[in-house]
Motif scaffolding. Structure first.
Motif, short mmCIF file in Angstrom:
data_model
loop_
_atom_site.label_atom_id
_atom_site.label_comp_id
_atom_site.label_asym_id
_atom_site.label_seq_id
_atom_site.Cartn_x
_atom_site.Cartn_y
_atom_site.Cartn_z
N LEU A 169 -11.20 -12.09 -31.96
CA LEU A 169 -9.73 -12.03 -31.79
C LEU A 169 -8.80 -12.44 -32.99
O LEU A 169 -7.77 -12.49 -32.95
CB LEU A 169 -9.50 -12.86 -30.60
N ALA A 170 -9.54 -12.43 -34.09
CA ALA A 170 -8.78 -12.52 -35.46
C ALA A 170 -8.16 -13.96 -35.46
O ALA A 170 -6.93 -14.06 -35.97
CB ALA A 170 -7.67 -11.33 -35.67
N GLY A 171 -8.89 -14.97 -34.81
CA GLY A 171 -8.37 -16.23 -34.70
C GLY A 171 -7.55 -16.70 -33.64
O GLY A 171 -7.30 -17.80 -33.63
N ALA A 172 -7.20 -15.83 -32.57
CA ALA A 172 -6.27 -16.33 -31.46
C ALA A 172 -7.64 -16.72 -30.82
O ALA A 172 -8.65 -16.63 -30.77
CB ALA A 172 -6.02 -14.84 -30.83
N PRO A 173 -6.85 -17.58 -29.60
CA PRO A 173 -5.60 -18.03 -29.46
C PRO A 173 -4.76 -18.85 -30.59
O PRO A 173 -3.60 -18.81 -30.56
CB PRO A 173 -5.43 -18.84 -28.15
N GLY A 174 -5.48 -19.65 -31.37
CA GLY A 174 -5.03 -20.33 -32.49
C GLY A 174 -3.91 -21.36 -32.12
O GLY A 174 -4.18 -22.12 -31.16
N VAL A 175 -2.90 -21.12 -32.54
CA VAL A 175 -1.73 -22.15 -32.27
C VAL A 175 -1.23 -21.97 -31.14
O VAL A 175 -0.29 -22.87 -30.60
CB VAL A 175 -0.55 -22.03 -33.50
N TYR A 176 -1.53 -20.80 -30.69
CA TYR A 176 -1.18 -20.76 -28.95
C TYR A 176 -2.01 -21.19 -28.22
O TYR A 176 -1.78 -20.82 -26.80
CB TYR A 176 -0.48 -19.16 -28.78
N SER A 177 -3.11 -21.75 -28.26
CA SER A 177 -3.77 -22.10 -27.42
C SER A 177 -3.56 -22.78 -26.28
O SER A 177 -3.98 -22.22 -24.99
CB SER A 177 -5.01 -23.02 -28.25
N ARG A 198 -0.83 -22.52 -24.74
CA ARG A 198 0.20 -21.77 -23.93
C ARG A 198 -0.25 -20.41 -23.98
O ARG A 198 0.41 -19.30 -23.82
CB ARG A 198 1.43 -21.89 -24.24
N TYR A 199 -1.66 -20.07 -23.94
CA TYR A 199 -2.18 -18.77 -24.16
C TYR A 199 -1.81 -17.80 -23.08
O TYR A 199 -1.53 -16.85 -23.25
CB TYR A 199 -3.66 -18.88 -24.37
N ALA A 200 -1.81 -18.38 -21.87
CA ALA A 200 -1.64 -17.55 -20.73
C ALA A 200 -0.19 -17.73 -20.22
O ALA A 200 0.09 -17.39 -19.00
CB ALA A 200 -2.67 -17.92 -19.51
N GLY A 201 0.58 -18.43 -20.92
CA GLY A 201 2.13 -18.61 -20.53
C GLY A 201 2.40 -20.12 -20.93
O GLY A 201 1.68 -21.06 -21.14
N PRO A 202 3.76 -20.34 -20.76
CA PRO A 202 4.32 -21.73 -21.40
C PRO A 202 3.84 -22.86 -20.33
O PRO A 202 3.70 -23.96 -20.64
CB PRO A 202 5.81 -21.51 -21.46
N LYS A 203 3.64 -22.47 -19.16
CA LYS A 203 3.32 -23.38 -18.12
C LYS A 203 1.83 -23.18 -17.67
O LYS A 203 1.40 -23.59 -16.54
CB LYS A 203 4.31 -23.51 -16.67
N ALA A 204 1.06 -22.70 -18.47
CA ALA A 204 -0.41 -22.23 -18.07
C ALA A 204 -1.14 -23.41 -17.95
O ALA A 204 -1.13 -24.56 -18.67
CB ALA A 204 -0.88 -21.22 -19.14
N SER A 205 -2.14 -23.55 -16.96
CA SER A 205 -3.07 -24.42 -16.88
C SER A 205 -4.40 -24.28 -17.71
O SER A 205 -4.36 -23.19 -18.23
CB SER A 205 -3.56 -24.80 -15.29
N ASP A 206 -5.44 -25.04 -17.79
CA ASP A 206 -6.33 -25.10 -18.73
C ASP A 206 -7.35 -23.71 -18.02
O ASP A 206 -7.75 -23.03 -18.68
CB ASP A 206 -7.28 -26.35 -18.52
N ALA A 239 -11.40 -13.11 -20.03
CA ALA A 239 -11.07 -11.50 -19.61
C ALA A 239 -10.93 -10.85 -21.01
O ALA A 239 -11.29 -9.64 -21.12
CB ALA A 239 -9.63 -11.51 -18.97
N ASN A 240 -10.26 -11.38 -22.05
CA ASN A 240 -10.05 -10.53 -23.41
C ASN A 240 -11.30 -10.72 -23.99
O ASN A 240 -11.35 -9.67 -24.91
CB ASN A 240 -8.95 -11.38 -24.18
N MET A 241 -12.10 -11.26 -23.83
CA MET A 241 -13.49 -11.30 -24.52
C MET A 241 -14.84 -10.69 -23.78
O MET A 241 -15.83 -10.55 -23.90
CB MET A 241 -13.99 -12.71 -24.78
N GLN A 242 -14.31 -9.86 -22.65
CA GLN A 242 -15.19 -9.47 -21.82
C GLN A 242 -15.87 -8.21 -22.57
O GLN A 242 -15.34 -7.32 -23.02
CB GLN A 242 -14.68 -8.59 -20.50
N ASP A 243 -17.31 -8.23 -22.42
CA ASP A 243 -18.18 -7.17 -23.12
C ASP A 243 -17.94 -7.24 -24.56
O ASP A 243 -18.31 -6.29 -25.28
CB ASP A 243 -17.83 -5.78 -22.56
#
Length: 202
Positions: free
Chosen positions: A78-86, A88-96, A105-109
């Motif tokens: 994913l070119a280094g993602a989530p990176g600095v957004y780890s 809050r990857y799924a949103g500002p109030k995202a849970s682990d 889901a983004n790494m499926q297959d």
């Protein structure tokens, strides 16, 4: 005994730092033990930029030395993602769990599962002046489903190449022996020892 603020409210992360600092002559206090202030916006493009920003912000507000970290997971495919957004990857109030589900889901297959945890540390004095920085990495592969219940964050889907197991199945001592935070702190040890020596002599 000198107090040093750990710029985090994450109880899992604070516990890791307390264990890693056990041999240093200082008292670690977390943001949870201090009067609440508005959190700084993490606008940096790198882990180190964000760590420095946070350390300076809290040191200037509380007038105490502060050690801040910025850390996360970087996935090669994913070119280094989530990176600095780890966090809050799924949103500002995202849970682990939210973050884990989105990453899987983004790494499926995707066959290339190579990833690494990265931690940047920044220590500033009570005036907010940058004293030391360090960075540590922990390499692994992304699992296809969570394994284990220890740790926090992305630990359940991170297969450590050092331990040959999910970090969420590792004990605290095992994780602290190879973690990105431990390695960053190990690179800071000599500077920290000098810092404490100078502080105690004043």
């Amino acid at each position: 005994m000198q107090e040093i603020i750990i710029a985090s409210k994450n109880s899992g992360k604070v516990l890791e730092f307390q264990e890693l600092f056990i041999n240093f002559p200082c008292k670690i206090i977390s943001l949870q033990e201090l009067p609440a202030v508005v959190e700084p916006e993490e606008t940096g493009n790198t882990f180190l930029a964000n760590a420095t920003l946070k350390a300076q912000y809290y040191a200037k507000h509380y007038h105490k030395p502060c050690l801040a970290d910025d850390s996360g997971i970087a996935v090669e495919a994913l070119a280094g993602a989530p990176g600095v957004y780890s966090a809050r990857y799924a949103g500002p109030k995202a849970s682990d769990l939210d973050n884990i589900k989105l990453l899987l889901a983004n790494m499926q297959d995707v066959d290339n599962r190579a990833c690494q945890f990265i931690c940047a540390l920044a220590l500033v004095n009570a005036q907010g002046e940058l004293l030391f920085t360090a960075q540590g990495e922990c390499k692994g592969n992304l699992l296809t489903e969570p394994q284990g219940t220890n740790g926090f964050g992305y630990d359940p889907i991170f297969y450590s190449l050092d331990l040959n197991k999910s970090l969420a199945t590792a004990s605290a001592s095992e994780k602290n022996s190879i973690s990105h935070r431990a390695r960053a702190l190990q690179r800071l040890v000599k500077d920290l020892e000098s810092y404490y020596a100078l502080s105690s002599s004043k």
